[in-house]
Design a protein around this motif. Structure first.
Motif, PDB file in Angstrom:
ATOM      1  N   TYR A   1      26.354  66.821  44.648  1.00  0.00           N
ATOM      2  CA  TYR A   1      26.135  68.232  44.375  1.00  0.00           C
ATOM      3  C   TYR A   1      25.178  68.382  43.193  1.00  0.00           C
ATOM      4  O   TYR A   1      25.040  67.482  42.369  1.00  0.00           O
ATOM      5  CB  TYR A   1      27.458  68.932  44.069  1.00  0.00           C
ATOM      6  CG  TYR A   1      28.397  69.005  45.246  1.00  0.00           C
ATOM      7  CD1 TYR A   1      28.122  69.831  46.333  1.00  0.00           C
ATOM      8  CD2 TYR A   1      29.561  68.243  45.273  1.00  0.00           C
ATOM      9  CE1 TYR A   1      28.981  69.897  47.421  1.00  0.00           C
ATOM     10  CE2 TYR A   1      30.437  68.304  46.356  1.00  0.00           C
ATOM     11  CZ  TYR A   1      30.134  69.130  47.428  1.00  0.00           C
ATOM     12  OH  TYR A   1      30.977  69.184  48.498  1.00  0.00           O
TER      13      TYR A   1
ATOM     14  N   GLU B   1      36.710  67.965  35.499  1.00  0.00           N
ATOM     15  CA  GLU B   1      37.084  68.315  36.869  1.00  0.00           C
ATOM     16  C   GLU B   1      38.208  69.346  36.882  1.00  0.00           C
ATOM     17  O   GLU B   1      38.249  70.220  37.752  1.00  0.00           O
ATOM     18  CB  GLU B   1      37.491  67.054  37.628  1.00  0.00           C
ATOM     19  CG  GLU B   1      36.329  66.109  37.898  1.00  0.00           C
ATOM     20  CD  GLU B   1      36.724  64.961  38.797  1.00  0.00           C
ATOM     21  OE1 GLU B   1      37.939  64.761  39.007  1.00  0.00           O
ATOM     22  OE2 GLU B   1      35.809  64.271  39.291  1.00  0.00           O
TER      23      GLU B   1
ATOM     24  N   GLU C   1      36.611  72.694  36.185  1.00  0.00           N
ATOM     25  CA  GLU C   1      35.884  73.158  37.376  1.00  0.00           C
ATOM     26  C   GLU C   1      36.845  73.684  38.424  1.00  0.00           C
ATOM     27  O   GLU C   1      36.565  74.688  39.098  1.00  0.00           O
ATOM     28  CB  GLU C   1      35.051  72.005  37.960  1.00  0.00           C
ATOM     29  CG  GLU C   1      33.875  71.573  37.104  1.00  0.00           C
ATOM     30  CD  GLU C   1      32.868  72.688  36.936  1.00  0.00           C
ATOM     31  OE1 GLU C   1      32.711  73.494  37.891  1.00  0.00           O
ATOM     32  OE2 GLU C   1      32.258  72.800  35.859  1.00  0.00           O
ATOM     33  N   LEU C   2      37.990  73.019  38.558  1.00  0.00           N
ATOM     34  CA  LEU C   2      38.989  73.474  39.534  1.00  0.00           C
ATOM     35  C   LEU C   2      39.538  74.835  39.149  1.00  0.00           C
ATOM     36  O   LEU C   2      39.730  75.705  40.014  1.00  0.00           O
ATOM     37  CB  LEU C   2      40.121  72.446  39.623  1.00  0.00           C
ATOM     38  CG  LEU C   2      41.243  72.760  40.618  1.00  0.00           C
ATOM     39  CD1 LEU C   2      40.679  72.853  42.036  1.00  0.00           C
ATOM     40  CD2 LEU C   2      42.331  71.695  40.542  1.00  0.00           C
TER      41      LEU C   2
ATOM     42  N   ARG D   1      37.966  77.147  37.388  1.00  0.00           N
ATOM     43  CA  ARG D   1      36.910  78.143  37.632  1.00  0.00           C
ATOM     44  C   ARG D   1      36.844  78.490  39.121  1.00  0.00           C
ATOM     45  O   ARG D   1      36.664  79.649  39.502  1.00  0.00           O
ATOM     46  CB  ARG D   1      35.568  77.614  37.167  1.00  0.00           C
ATOM     47  CG  ARG D   1      35.430  77.492  35.650  1.00  0.00           C
ATOM     48  CD  ARG D   1      33.973  77.318  35.253  1.00  0.00           C
ATOM     49  NE  ARG D   1      33.815  76.958  33.867  1.00  0.00           N
ATOM     50  CZ  ARG D   1      33.520  75.768  33.422  1.00  0.00           C
ATOM     51  NH1 ARG D   1      33.315  74.787  34.285  1.00  0.00           N
ATOM     52  NH2 ARG D   1      33.386  75.525  32.124  1.00  0.00           N
ATOM     53  N   THR D   2      36.964  77.471  39.954  1.00  0.00           N
ATOM     54  CA  THR D   2      36.908  77.693  41.398  1.00  0.00           C
ATOM     55  C   THR D   2      38.065  78.563  41.860  1.00  0.00           C
ATOM     56  O   THR D   2      37.908  79.479  42.684  1.00  0.00           O
ATOM     57  CB  THR D   2      36.944  76.353  42.149  1.00  0.00           C
ATOM     58  OG1 THR D   2      35.850  75.531  41.705  1.00  0.00           O
ATOM     59  CG2 THR D   2      36.827  76.563  43.645  1.00  0.00           C
ATOM     60  N   GLN D   3      39.265  78.287  41.328  1.00  0.00           N
ATOM     61  CA  GLN D   3      40.445  79.068  41.723  1.00  0.00           C
ATOM     62  C   GLN D   3      40.323  80.513  41.247  1.00  0.00           C
ATOM     63  O   GLN D   3      40.698  81.438  41.954  1.00  0.00           O
ATOM     64  CB  GLN D   3      41.698  78.409  41.124  1.00  0.00           C
ATOM     65  CG  GLN D   3      42.033  77.076  41.783  1.00  0.00           C
ATOM     66  CD  GLN D   3      43.213  76.401  41.110  1.00  0.00           C
ATOM     67  OE1 GLN D   3      43.604  76.753  39.992  1.00  0.00           O
ATOM     68  NE2 GLN D   3      43.771  75.400  41.769  1.00  0.00           N
TER      69      GLN D   3
ATOM     70  N   GLY E   1      37.503  82.095  40.741  1.00  0.00           N
ATOM     71  CA  GLY E   1      36.481  82.734  41.569  1.00  0.00           C
ATOM     72  C   GLY E   1      37.007  83.094  42.924  1.00  0.00           C
ATOM     73  O   GLY E   1      36.626  84.112  43.525  1.00  0.00           O
ATOM     74  N   GLY E   2      37.940  82.272  43.455  1.00  0.00           N
ATOM     75  CA  GLY E   2      38.528  82.561  44.754  1.00  0.00           C
ATOM     76  C   GLY E   2      39.432  83.780  44.723  1.00  0.00           C
ATOM     77  O   GLY E   2      39.571  84.511  45.689  1.00  0.00           O
TER      78      GLY E   2
END
Length: 280
Positions: A127, A268, A271-272, A274-276, A278-279
């Motif tokens: 990525y 990591e 990042e996880l 932030r992803t959650q 954003g979801g």
């Protein structure tokens, strides 16, 4: 010859990947060959000033190693003279030694470019964020490798040569080493140390793919210590002071690897999160 094309990694077939890998290997091999040819041209300097330097009692490392050995109450690191000769016993012995030494010099000197070609092959599969986080991969891995090579050449090789050159089972036996045996010891000491010093890089990638964690490395630290002592005993003479000298930097690298693994895991985890978020 198949025409080389640049394609989207997601759309490349297995054969396309093999073709891409082939070109990276060709360029890496070509770099090694070019450096090897230059090394062969300057073989007199390489052998006199580098390869055979640890065979002289005035080699720069021996005074340092003598002082370190004295700290541990030993004088086995101290060198007054090197009572052995290096000889050639086969017709092609010296020529083969020159060829293989040139190749090894090519591998060592061209290592950053070889790593660069390896990185170019795997980078398209990462990525964008992973590529940014790994920009220093080539520089760091090269510095670690060169540091390991220097450690092997200036520390491990002199310790081994000093011990083996002065070890004898009787006064009737004279040490006359074959040139291939001597060069093999210097080569193995330098390259083995260079690869061992890549441990932080290996741990970084193992952490990225989930094979190891900081907790795993801490849990098995005592077993790692035993492995380090065994490795140092194998690549160094059977003397406690020399084994300690070799073990210390390897143990430091292991502790640094734990820190690196922790940094990767924390990144990591962030990042996880932030992803959650954003979801949601």
């Amino acid at each position: 010859m198949a025409k080389r094309t640049q394609a989207n990694p997601d759309e490349m077939s297995f054969l396309d990947h093999l073709e891409e890998l082939r070109w990276h290997l060709i360029r890496a091999t070509l770099a090694i060959v070019i450096v090897g040819v230059i090394a062969f041209i300057f073989k007199d300097f390489i052998f006199d000033k580098i390869i055979f330097a640890p065979a002289n009692a005035d080699f720069i490392s021996y005074d340092f190693l003598c002082r370190i050995a004295n700290v541990f109450g030993s004088d086995k690191g101290c060198v007054n003279e090197m009572d052995f000769t290096i000889q050639n016993r086969t017709m092609g012995g010296q020529f083969n030694a020159a060829i293989w030494t040139s190749i090894i010099v090519g591998v060592v000197v061209a290592f950053p470019y070889v790593i660069y070609e390896f990185w170019k092959f795997i980078a398209p599969g990462l990525y964008e964020k992973e590529r940014k986080n790994s920009r220093g991969f080539i520089i760091i891995s090269s510095l670690l490798f060169f540091t390991g090579v220097l450690f092997g050449y200036y520390i491990i090789a002199p310790l081994s040569i000093n011990f083996l050159a002065n070890f004898t089972v009787g006064d009737m036996v004279k040490n006359e080493f074959d040139i291939g045996s001597y060069i093999g010891l210097v080569r193995a000491s330098a390259l083995a140390a260079g690869l061992i010093f890549e441990l932080p890089i290996i741990i970084y990638f193992f952490t990225k793919i989930g094979l190891v964690t900081p907790e795993f490395l801490r849990k098995y630290r005592k077993y790692a210590l035993i492995i380090v002592l065994v490795v140092s005993a194998v690549i160094t003479p059977p003397d406690i002071s020399t084994q300690v000298i070799v073990s210390i930097p390897i143990l430091i690298l292991y502790e640094v690897s734990i820190l690196i693994s922790g940094v990767v895991m924390r990144k990591e985890a962030r990042e996880l999160k932030r992803t959650q978020k954003g979801g949601n």
